[in-house]
Write a protein that holds these residues in place. Sequence first.
Motif, short mmCIF file in Angstrom:
data_model
loop_
_atom_site.label_atom_id
_atom_site.label_comp_id
_atom_site.label_asym_id
_atom_site.label_seq_id
_atom_site.Cartn_x
_atom_site.Cartn_y
_atom_site.Cartn_z
N SER A 42 0.84 -1.19 0.00
CA SER A 42 0.00 0.00 0.00
C SER A 42 0.88 1.25 0.00
N GLU A 43 0.92 1.93 -1.13
CA GLU A 43 1.68 3.17 -1.22
C GLU A 43 1.08 4.23 -0.30
N ASP A 44 -0.22 4.13 -0.07
CA ASP A 44 -0.91 5.07 0.81
C ASP A 44 -0.30 5.04 2.22
N ASN A 45 0.10 3.86 2.69
CA ASN A 45 0.74 3.75 4.01
C ASN A 45 2.04 4.55 4.05
N PHE A 46 2.82 4.45 2.99
CA PHE A 46 4.07 5.21 2.92
C PHE A 46 3.78 6.71 3.00
N HIS A 47 2.80 7.17 2.24
CA HIS A 47 2.45 8.59 2.26
C HIS A 47 1.96 9.04 3.64
N LYS A 48 1.21 8.19 4.31
CA LYS A 48 0.73 8.53 5.66
C LYS A 48 1.89 8.66 6.64
N ILE A 49 2.89 7.81 6.52
CA ILE A 49 4.06 7.88 7.39
C ILE A 49 4.83 9.18 7.15
N TRP A 74 11.62 3.42 13.86
CA TRP A 74 12.64 2.37 13.87
C TRP A 74 12.00 1.01 13.57
N GLY A 75 10.83 0.74 14.17
CA GLY A 75 10.13 -0.51 13.94
C GLY A 75 9.73 -0.69 12.48
N ILE A 76 9.22 0.36 11.87
CA ILE A 76 8.83 0.30 10.46
C ILE A 76 10.04 -0.06 9.60
N CYS A 77 11.14 0.65 9.78
CA CYS A 77 12.33 0.41 8.97
C CYS A 77 12.97 -0.95 9.27
N HIS A 78 13.15 -1.24 10.55
CA HIS A 78 13.83 -2.48 10.92
C HIS A 78 13.03 -3.73 10.54
N LEU A 79 11.76 -3.76 10.87
CA LEU A 79 10.96 -4.95 10.57
C LEU A 79 10.79 -5.15 9.06
N THR A 80 10.66 -4.07 8.32
CA THR A 80 10.56 -4.18 6.87
C THR A 80 11.84 -4.78 6.30
N LYS A 81 12.98 -4.29 6.77
CA LYS A 81 14.25 -4.85 6.31
C LYS A 81 14.40 -6.31 6.72
N THR A 82 14.05 -6.63 7.95
CA THR A 82 14.21 -7.98 8.46
C THR A 82 13.29 -8.97 7.75
N TRP A 83 12.04 -8.62 7.57
CA TRP A 83 11.06 -9.55 7.00
C TRP A 83 11.06 -9.58 5.47
N LYS A 103 12.27 -3.86 -4.07
CA LYS A 103 12.83 -2.56 -4.43
C LYS A 103 11.94 -1.42 -3.95
N GLN A 104 10.63 -1.60 -4.05
CA GLN A 104 9.70 -0.57 -3.59
C GLN A 104 9.84 -0.37 -2.08
N LEU A 105 9.89 -1.46 -1.33
CA LEU A 105 10.05 -1.36 0.13
C LEU A 105 11.40 -0.75 0.50
N GLU A 106 12.44 -1.09 -0.24
CA GLU A 106 13.75 -0.47 0.00
C GLU A 106 13.66 1.04 -0.20
N ASN A 107 13.03 1.44 -1.29
CA ASN A 107 12.87 2.86 -1.59
C ASN A 107 12.10 3.56 -0.47
N TRP A 108 10.99 3.01 -0.06
CA TRP A 108 10.18 3.62 0.98
C TRP A 108 10.93 3.73 2.30
N THR A 109 11.59 2.63 2.71
CA THR A 109 12.29 2.68 4.00
C THR A 109 13.50 3.61 3.94
N GLU A 110 14.15 3.71 2.79
CA GLU A 110 15.24 4.67 2.64
C GLU A 110 14.73 6.10 2.79
N HIS A 111 13.59 6.39 2.18
CA HIS A 111 13.00 7.73 2.32
C HIS A 111 12.65 8.02 3.78
N ILE A 112 11.99 7.07 4.42
CA ILE A 112 11.60 7.27 5.82
C ILE A 112 12.84 7.48 6.69
N SER A 113 13.84 6.67 6.47
CA SER A 113 15.08 6.76 7.24
C SER A 113 15.79 8.09 6.97
N HIS A 114 15.88 8.49 5.71
CA HIS A 114 16.55 9.74 5.35
C HIS A 114 15.83 10.94 5.97
#
Length: 141
Positions: A42-49, A74-83, A103-114
């Motif tokens: 859900s891209e909408d989840n990324f936008h909400k974050i 931290w939970g969003i980024c870590h669990l996404t990377k782990t799972w 790749k999409q999840l990597e992109n989203w978590t990189e944005h959130i982390s940055h």
Amino acid sequence: MNHEQAAIEELLFQSGAHLDIENPKWENGFIGMLRPFNTKLSEDNFHKIVNALHVLSDEFSHNNIRKDIISSIWGICHLTKTWAINSEGILQINSLITSEQIKQLENWTEHISHITFCLIDGCKNNIAFEDYNIEFNKNLI
């Protein structure tokens, strides 16, 4: 509930840390969509974050940032990377996720982390959110 409280609640739902586990926001949030994985992101989840981070950007200028905010991000980024992103993660081991989704999840978590790094480091919003091109709306959360 004010906008900042709503943003924190949104992060809690997105990270699966909200205590109201019966709420559909919990199950359908960013982490909720990964476990169990229903093959859709859900891209909408990324936008909400990102929108929640924008609403909370002043919070990051304080010396003591609320633990629930940092824990959620931290939970969003870590669990996404782990799972999902890690090749040894449960979604890849069981061939439940496509390379495009990874790749999409990597992109989203990189944005959130940055964004989070920039806000903690004291960057102005125009720098923290420079790679994110949507209109921010406090009413999205």
